[in-house]
Structure formats: structure tokens, C-alpha cells
Design a protein around this motif. Structure first.
Motif, PDB file in Angstrom:
ATOM      1  N   GLU A  23       0.817  -1.051   0.064  1.00 26.31           N
ATOM      2  CA  GLU A  23       0.037  -0.057  -0.158  1.00 26.31           C
ATOM      3  C   GLU A  23       0.999   1.330  -0.049  1.00 26.31           C
ATOM      4  O   GLU A  23       0.569   2.388  -0.663  1.00 26.31           O
ATOM      5  CB  GLU A  23      -0.860  -0.114   1.132  1.00 26.31           C
ATOM      6  CG  GLU A  23      -1.530   1.231   1.110  1.00 26.31           C
ATOM      7  CD  GLU A  23      -2.787   1.222   2.532  1.00 26.31           C
ATOM      8  OE1 GLU A  23      -3.987   1.255   2.378  1.00 26.31           O
ATOM      9  OE2 GLU A  23      -2.019   1.077   3.691  1.00 26.31           O
ATOM     10  N   TRP A  27       0.265   3.985  -2.881  1.00 27.51           N
ATOM     11  CA  TRP A  27      -0.705   4.993  -2.472  1.00 27.51           C
ATOM     12  C   TRP A  27      -0.363   6.138  -2.910  1.00 27.51           C
ATOM     13  O   TRP A  27       0.826   6.608  -2.852  1.00 27.51           O
ATOM     14  CB  TRP A  27      -0.922   4.778  -1.080  1.00 27.51           C
ATOM     15  CG  TRP A  27      -1.914   5.949  -0.459  1.00 27.51           C
ATOM     16  CD1 TRP A  27      -1.388   6.848   0.214  1.00 27.51           C
ATOM     17  CD2 TRP A  27      -3.331   6.173  -0.636  1.00 27.51           C
ATOM     18  NE1 TRP A  27      -2.226   7.769   0.470  1.00 27.51           N
ATOM     19  CE2 TRP A  27      -3.573   7.397   0.173  1.00 27.51           C
ATOM     20  CE3 TRP A  27      -4.169   5.407  -1.121  1.00 27.51           C
ATOM     21  CZ2 TRP A  27      -4.879   7.647   0.173  1.00 27.51           C
ATOM     22  CZ3 TRP A  27      -5.591   5.982  -1.031  1.00 27.51           C
ATOM     23  CH2 TRP A  27      -5.908   7.276  -0.452  1.00 27.51           C
ATOM     24  N   SER A  73     -10.807  -0.032  -7.154  1.00 27.75           N
ATOM     25  CA  SER A  73      -9.335   0.659  -6.929  1.00 27.75           C
ATOM     26  C   SER A  73      -8.662   1.002  -8.295  1.00 27.75           C
ATOM     27  O   SER A  73      -8.079   2.052  -8.560  1.00 27.75           O
ATOM     28  CB  SER A  73      -8.513  -0.672  -6.223  1.00 27.75           C
ATOM     29  OG  SER A  73      -7.343  -0.114  -6.152  1.00 27.75           O
ATOM     30  N   THR A 146      -2.570  -4.342  -5.793  1.00 27.87           N
ATOM     31  CA  THR A 146      -2.396  -3.508  -4.912  1.00 27.87           C
ATOM     32  C   THR A 146      -3.110  -4.075  -3.649  1.00 27.87           C
ATOM     33  O   THR A 146      -4.046  -4.963  -3.853  1.00 27.87           O
ATOM     34  CB  THR A 146      -2.854  -2.165  -5.307  1.00 27.87           C
ATOM     35  OG1 THR A 146      -2.621  -1.324  -4.308  1.00 27.87           O
ATOM     36  CG2 THR A 146      -4.414  -2.130  -5.732  1.00 27.87           C
ATOM     37  N   ARG A 200      -6.783   5.887   3.024  1.00 29.08           N
ATOM     38  CA  ARG A 200      -5.706   4.651   2.585  1.00 29.08           C
ATOM     39  C   ARG A 200      -6.884   3.576   2.914  1.00 29.08           C
ATOM     40  O   ARG A 200      -7.570   3.391   3.585  1.00 29.08           O
ATOM     41  CB  ARG A 200      -4.608   4.513   3.304  1.00 29.08           C
ATOM     42  CG  ARG A 200      -3.576   5.407   2.872  1.00 29.08           C
ATOM     43  CD  ARG A 200      -2.373   5.510   3.534  1.00 29.08           C
ATOM     44  NE  ARG A 200      -2.530   5.803   4.980  1.00 29.08           N
ATOM     45  CZ  ARG A 200      -2.147   5.158   6.229  1.00 29.08           C
ATOM     46  NH1 ARG A 200      -1.360   4.065   5.999  1.00 29.08           N
ATOM     47  NH2 ARG A 200      -2.297   5.859   7.293  1.00 29.08           N
ATOM     48  N   SER A 202      -6.018   0.617   4.461  1.00 22.95           N
ATOM     49  CA  SER A 202      -5.941   0.053   5.490  1.00 22.95           C
ATOM     50  C   SER A 202      -6.595   1.033   6.739  1.00 22.95           C
ATOM     51  O   SER A 202      -7.165   0.443   7.708  1.00 22.95           O
ATOM     52  CB  SER A 202      -4.435   0.111   6.014  1.00 22.95           C
ATOM     53  OG  SER A 202      -3.849   1.373   5.971  1.00 22.95           O
TER      54      SER A 202
END
Length: 337
Positions: A23, A27, A73, A146, A200, A202
């Protein structure tokens, strides 16, 4: 990320570290585009509409959750640096969806391009989708892999269950697949909100899981602190993310009729599950989720007015189109000349 067996804490920490590293590499900070009165770029609202359209298509085709989340994404990564006219948005979106399906699904489950073009009513021919697919691949340097929000959601969910395995049965009356299906439906709802692109994957996943823990787990704060440490995420960043996600989820709950009770009747069981949560299509959704645990139950693309992707009007290039019955080219990088 499909888990086929329970993982130990050490293995989960490795998966989390690997996903976080990927990530961090991929990102990019989301920069909102300036609104324009001219029909020269795709607006955030149009992007959200396209995501909802893909979600409906995904539900009809009953594909893996990973397919939809990866498609969104890819769509966001592609739209972030480019300009494209809104009339090409569905062609872009369906090409992203086709790429995600070929990446995540078993070969026999990937719909043919002709079938996808017809069932989606995207208004594009198979050859146009192929040309758009090549443009997307070129812009993303043929790198579709990703770490998505769903990957992190799986990891965080497994981490919680590794140390609180009984709270689902005692507090919610759900098994892990049903609970993950519920969280994944909420994730879908969040993906259709452009204001959350700034988070993000996460962070979005951690906000979702900790908001859920707060409602059903007495020691949710201790679990949240543990997840923060393991994910190496700042607490102030999580607080802000939770506020954004909670605001989005409130719109989902507000759209439901008051005093609604949803009943899930498994096909192989006569025991009904009553759980006052937001509506979800369990019959279609649970079959895909349960496989996770083996459970039984701004670069500019100039699109000229009046042209179509198949006529080469998108100036950033792309490979050959092929006829409507042509198979999609294999996903492999272009060799350096």
C-alpha cells in the motif's frame, strides 16, 4: 485475499506487514478535482454513480468480493491523474471490472467479454472495451496488484477473531463468514462515496472494524489499541477516519424503514437468524463470502467529441481492438524494446 484456514498471530502480522508495504508503494494522496461547468471531466458524483452501477452488476454476476473492490481501486487509480469525458465513464468502468475479474476470479467464472458487454448494458462493444482495457493497463504500467481495503479488512477481522473468537456467537449470533459479509457490505457502501477516497485502504478497513467492535465488544478499546500498534497507524488519524466512515454508514442506516427486522433462512437449515442490521442480500452474498473460510453454510487523455474508444479518439494510445468475438489479451507486461 481469500483465507482458507485460520491463521496464527505471527502469520497475520506477516500478511499485514506485506499488505502495508504494498500500500505504501502504490498509495497516492487523493487530490479533489476542481468542479467545471463544462462537460470535460468526470465529476466525483459521476464516479460514485459508476461505482454503484458496478456494485449492482457484481451482485448479479455473483463474483468474489475481491473483484468489485479491485475494480473500484483500478478505476480510482486510473481516473486520478487523467481527464476523460463523462460519456466514456461506463466504458472505463466496465474495462476496470473486466480486468479485476480476470485477476481475482477462477478462469471458468470470468464472464466472456460479449456476455459482459450485453449484461451490463454499458453501451460499448467488446472491441471498445478491449481498447479501453489496454489504455488502462498502459496508464497503470500493467501493475494491477495492490493491497485493497478488503485485504486489510480480512486481516484485521482475522486478528480480532484470533484473540476474541467467541464474541461473534455470544454478542451477535453470527459465524465469521456472516460477520465478514456484513462488514464487506458496509465497505461496498463506503466505496461509493468519493469523500472517502482520501482514506488509505488500511485506514478505511480499520475504521470499519473498530466501529463494529465498539458496538458489540466490551473491551473494544483495548482491541483497537492493539490493532493500531500492529498496523502502525496514528490514533488521531484513526479518529478522523472513524468520523468520516460513521457519517457515511449513518446514511445507510437512515435509508432503512424503522423497526426493520431482517430474517436470514439458510437453504440447509430451518433455523432463522434475526439480526437488526442494515439490509444485505445474504443469499447472493454469503455464498461468495463463505468460500473465504471453507465453511459449509492528472496525465490528460483527450477524448474528441463525437469519437468512440474504438476509433482511436483517446489519444493516450492503446493496443489493437479486435473484433467483438476476440478473446481478451492475457494480462502480461509489455516487453521493453
Amino acid at each position: 485475499m481469500k483465507f482458507t484456514q485460520p491463521w496464527g498471530r505471527q502469520r497475520l502480522s506477516f500478511l499485514l506487514e506485506k499488505a502495508a508495504s504494498r500500500e505504501a508503494k502504490m498509495w497516492k494522496v487523493y487530490v479533489p478535482k476542481k468542479p467545471s461547468s463544462q462537460d470535460t471531466d468526470i465529476s466525483p458524483a459521476q464516479r460514485d454513480e459508476a461505482v454503484r452501477w458496478l456494485t449492482e452488476l457484481h451482485s448479479r454476476l455473483q463474483l468474489y468480493p475481491e473483484t468489485l473492490v479491485l475494480a473500484v481501486s483500478i478505476l480510482d487509480r486510473f481516473l486520478a491523474p487523467i481527464k476523460a469525458r463523462p460519456k466514456y465513464l461506463r466504458c472505463i468502468a466496465i474495462a476496470c471490472f473486466f480486468l479485476a475479474a480476470k485477476t481475482c476470479e477462477e478462469d471458468e467464472c470470468v464472464p466472456s467479454l460479449r456476455e459482459l458487454a450485453a449484461s451490463s448494458s454499458c453501451g460499448c462493444s467488446p472491441s471498445e472495451i478491449l481498447r479501453m482495457e489496454r489504455i488502462i493497463l498502459d496508464k497503470l504500467n500493467w501493475d494491477l496488484h495492490t493491497a485493497t481495503a478488503l485485504d486489510f479488512l480480512h486481516i484485521f477481522h482475522a486478528m480480532v477473531l484470533s484473540c476474541r473468537s467467541g464474541f461473534l456467537d455470544s454478542m451477535l449470533g453470527l459465524n465469521r463468514s456472516q460477520h465478514l459479509a456484513l462488514l464487506t457490505q458496509r465497505l461496498y457502501h463506503c466505496l461509493a462515496d468519493h469523500t472517502l477516497i482520501q482514506l488509505r485502504g488500511s485506514m478505511l478497513a480499520l475504521a470499519l472494524i473498530t466501529l463494529e467492535l465498539e458496538t458489540c465488544c466490551p473491551d473494544w478499546l483495548a482491541l483497537t489499541i492493539d490493532l493500531l500498534k500492529r498496523a502502525q497507524i496514528n490514533s488521531s488519524e484513526l479518529i478522523r477516519s472513524r468520523e468520516l466512515v460513521a457519517r457515511r454508514l449513518s446514511t445507510l442506516r437512515a435509508s432503512l424503514p424503522p423497526n426493520t427486522v431482517y430474517i436470514y433462512q439458510p437453504l440447509q437449515s430451518q433455523t432463522a437468524l434475526r439480526h437488526p442490521v442494515e439490509e444485505m442480500e445474504v443469499d447472493d452474498f454469503f455464498d461468495g463470502i463463505k468460500r473465504l473460510y471453507n465453511e459449509d453454510v492528472t496525465t490528460t487523455i483527450t477524448v474528441q467529441e463525437g469519437a468512440t474508444p474504438a476509433t482511436g479518439a483517446i489519444t493516450s494510445g492503446g493496443g489493437g481492438g479486435g473484433g467483438s468475438s476476440s478473446p481478451c489479451p492475457p494480462l502480461q507486461p509489455v516487453s521493453a524494446s
